[in-house]
Write a protein that holds these residues in place. Structure first.
Motif, mmCIF file in Angstrom:
data_model
loop_
_atom_site.group_PDB
_atom_site.id
_atom_site.type_symbol
_atom_site.label_atom_id
_atom_site.label_comp_id
_atom_site.label_asym_id
_atom_site.label_seq_id
_atom_site.Cartn_x
_atom_site.Cartn_y
_atom_site.Cartn_z
ATOM 1 N N HIS A 183 0.840 -1.211 0.000
ATOM 2 C CA HIS A 183 0.000 0.000 0.000
ATOM 3 C C HIS A 183 0.876 1.263 0.000
ATOM 4 O O HIS A 183 0.752 2.140 0.861
ATOM 5 C CB HIS A 183 -0.941 0.021 1.208
ATOM 6 N N LEU A 184 1.722 1.345 -1.018
ATOM 7 C CA LEU A 184 2.669 2.450 -1.138
ATOM 8 C C LEU A 184 2.192 3.564 -2.064
ATOM 9 O O LEU A 184 2.928 4.523 -2.289
ATOM 10 C CB LEU A 184 4.016 1.922 -1.673
ATOM 11 N N GLY A 185 0.983 3.447 -2.608
ATOM 12 C CA GLY A 185 0.535 4.400 -3.622
ATOM 13 C C GLY A 185 0.716 5.846 -3.231
ATOM 14 O O GLY A 185 1.106 6.682 -4.039
ATOM 15 N N ALA A 186 0.423 6.170 -1.972
ATOM 16 C CA ALA A 186 0.523 7.563 -1.525
ATOM 17 C C ALA A 186 1.778 7.806 -0.704
ATOM 18 O O ALA A 186 1.924 8.871 -0.103
ATOM 19 C CB ALA A 186 -0.703 7.926 -0.696
ATOM 20 N N SER A 187 2.683 6.822 -0.694
ATOM 21 C CA SER A 187 3.829 6.897 0.219
ATOM 22 C C SER A 187 5.049 7.551 -0.422
ATOM 23 O O SER A 187 6.021 6.884 -0.771
ATOM 24 C CB SER A 187 4.175 5.499 0.731
ATOM 25 N N THR A 188 4.963 8.847 -0.576
ATOM 26 C CA THR A 188 6.153 9.644 -0.882
ATOM 27 C C THR A 188 6.175 10.787 0.126
ATOM 28 O O THR A 188 5.136 11.167 0.689
ATOM 29 C CB THR A 188 6.137 10.224 -2.309
ATOM 30 N N THR A 189 7.338 11.318 0.339
ATOM 31 C CA THR A 189 7.476 12.425 1.292
ATOM 32 C C THR A 189 6.573 13.586 0.899
ATOM 33 O O THR A 189 5.867 14.165 1.740
ATOM 34 C CB THR A 189 8.935 12.896 1.346
ATOM 35 N N GLU A 190 6.566 13.896 -0.396
ATOM 36 C CA GLU A 190 5.768 15.032 -0.868
ATOM 37 C C GLU A 190 4.274 14.801 -0.620
ATOM 38 O O GLU A 190 3.561 15.695 -0.153
ATOM 39 C CB GLU A 190 6.006 15.255 -2.362
#
Length: 525
Positions: free
Chosen positions: A278-285
């Motif tokens: 569930h990394l779809g939204a997992s960016t620092t930005e």
């Protein structure tokens, strides 16, 4: 001062936004359901990601809760029905992580096209199996989108940049919007039959659950590759495993699963399958963006009434909120007047706007009308749950705009239809922000609706006003204002009398017994 609870791990920027706006905030991630229920009654707002699950049981203790903000898109962790029933606004942040999620979908598409995870593992194991990993190009291939909203449209633009052809299935996608995006609109069966790659970009609802069922997966083109970065539960995972093993599906990449965290899943270890947690939204930005956005949206609502990205009530921009506020007060007062005067079952409510009001967003106005109209039935009704309650009672709602300007520069008319016919009430604003009744059941009458009021319908006969005044005087009830209207001389007359004291049941009976009285009611605003 409003008070907000942040119950999931979130960028500290969120708490910073709340404090800078003058809102008290507590950060308590990792609470158990029991712990959350024990303290939720202290808060006006709840900011969550996906770990906190405010269900009906927890929300039953949310006595002061006004808004729940989801830092992200999916809200299936929030009991929307329970929140709406309690009049709690639920809002998400659909744009803060859109690019990040779209980029992850494209990354997974390349991963299954070129078997990158397996090739990486093999190479790092020292095998150098060039002939084993024969991939496919994406150039010239057809990408099938299931869902062409915000994220889906970004994926489409990236795919077009890769020289792919794009066909999309989305019930809400118009032909004009499809042309604007440079893609083709198709049915679900057309997407399944034509796509070389399929990506999903739709929320999980009763209509979309298992949209890629076993039957639909079997309709896909042989050798299709499937990517899901949207929500778990959109794909029949057992069927996908079978079709991967049979070779019908050449590859699949899932970032989301029906049950999360997915520590075990039958798809794990299947050839051609790629998984990410569930990394779809997992960016620092993205995490900073959604944290700031949810805090700003919740602050705007708690401080000014502005509603942005709400899922269970009409949105009201920060710019429009001050313009709409006096009209919403007027709308609620007219609705409350009608709700106290109409006893028969309602079948239809029509809200009409004339003049300046016709240029504004009518959805919040209608919600305010319904909130007032239904309040005599329930003290807990508000703008959020009123439309739900009206729908549950089978009440038809209509909105009408009139560009004409009549006797008033702006006019709001409410017409209610019952088994006894239709009756209408109209009001306007004096001095831009003072709500005023100007017509009641077809009779012209100017009145301010406030406090305790007495409503009397009577035959227009000499001496009647004096008789009412004397009756109120004997009961030691002081009159504030006396508002009168009649339908021609000697016909039907109406009076609205504001009083300083409580109107008792015996007093109502005394007025009811006066000669010529047809109806009498005590009103409260």
């Amino acid at each position: 001062m409003p008070k907000v609870l942040i119950s999931d791990k979130m960028s500290p920027k969120a708490a910073e936004v709340f404090r800078n706006r003058g809102i008290e905030v507590d950060e308590k991630p990792g609470l158990s359901p029991e712990e959350l229920k024990a303290i939720i009654g202290e808060y006006d707002g709840l900011a969550v990601r996906s770990a906190t699950k405010p269900n009906e049981d927890i929300l039953s203790a949310a006595d002061n809760m006004k808004v729940i903000g989801r830092a992200g898109i999916g809200v299936d962790n929030i009991d929307m029905n329970a929140a709406s029933a309690r009049g709690i606004v639920v809002m998400n942040t659909p744009f803060g992580n859109s690019i990040t999620t779209a980029e992850h979908a494209i990354a997974l598409m390349f991963a299954v096209a070129r078997q990158l995870p397996e090739a990486d593992a093999s190479t790092q194991a020292g095998k150098w199996e060039k002939s084993r990993f024969m991939g496919v190009e994406v150039t010239g291939k057809t990408l099938g989108l299931i869902g062409a909203g915000n994220i889906g449209s970004i994926v489409a633009s990236r795919a077009l940049g890769l020289r792919m052809k794009v066909i999309a299935y989305d019930p809400f996608l118009t032909e004009e919007r499809a042309q604007e995006l440079g893609i083709r609109k198709g049915t679900l069966d057309e997407v399944l039959a034509q796509a070389d790659f399929i990506t999903l970009h739709t929320p999980l609802t009763d209509q979309t659950r298992n949209i890629l069922s076993r039957g639909n997966l079997e309709k896909t083109k042989k050798g299709v590759r499937i990517v899901n970065c949207a929500r778990g539960g959109l794909i029949d995972e057992a069927a996908l495993k079978d079709l991967l093993e049979s070779g019908h599906v050449a590859g699949a990449a899932l970032d989301v699963f029906a049950e999360e965290p997915a520590k075990e899943n039958p798809l794990f270890g299947t050839p051609g399958f790629v998984a990410t947690p569930h990394l779809g939204a997992s960016t620092t930005e993205a995490q900073v963006n959604v944290a700031i956005q949810v805090a700003e949206q919740m602050s705007d609502y708690l401080l000014s009434g502005a509603v942005t990205n709400a899922l269970n009530t009409p949105s009201v921009s920060a710019e429009d909120a001050p313009k709409l506020k006096p009209y919403m007060v007027l709308a609620e007062k007219l609705g409350l007047l009608a709700g106290q005067l109409i006893e028969e079952g309602l079948s239809k409510v029509t809200v009409e706007a004339e003049g300046a009001l016709s240029e504004l967003n009518l959805k919040p106005i209608t919600s305010a009308v319904l909130a007032g109209l239904l309040r005599p039935m329930s003290d807990s009704v508000n703008m959020v749950n009123a439309p739900v309650l009206a729908r549950d009672r089978g009440i038809d709602i209509a909105e009408v705009r009139h560009e004409r300007e009549g006797d008033y520069h702006t006019l709001l008319r409410l017409t209610v239809e019952t088994s006894k016919g239709a009756r209408s009430i109209a009001g306007t604003l004096f001095g831009e922000n003072n709500p005023r009744l100007v017509e009641l059941f077809g009779i012209g009458m100017e009145a301010e609706l406030s406090g305790q009021m007495l409503y009397v319908e009577n035959a227009d006969k000499p001496g009647f006003i004096g008789a009412v005044g004397s009756t109120l005087g004997k009961a030691d009830i002081n009159i504030g204002t006396f508002n009168l209207g009649r339908r021609g001389g000697g016909g039907e007359a109406i009076m609205l009398v504001s009083v300083d004291g409580e109107i008792s049941e015996p007093l109502l009976w005394d007025i009811c017994r006066l000669e010529g009285v047809q109806d009498v009611k005590a009103l409260r605003f």
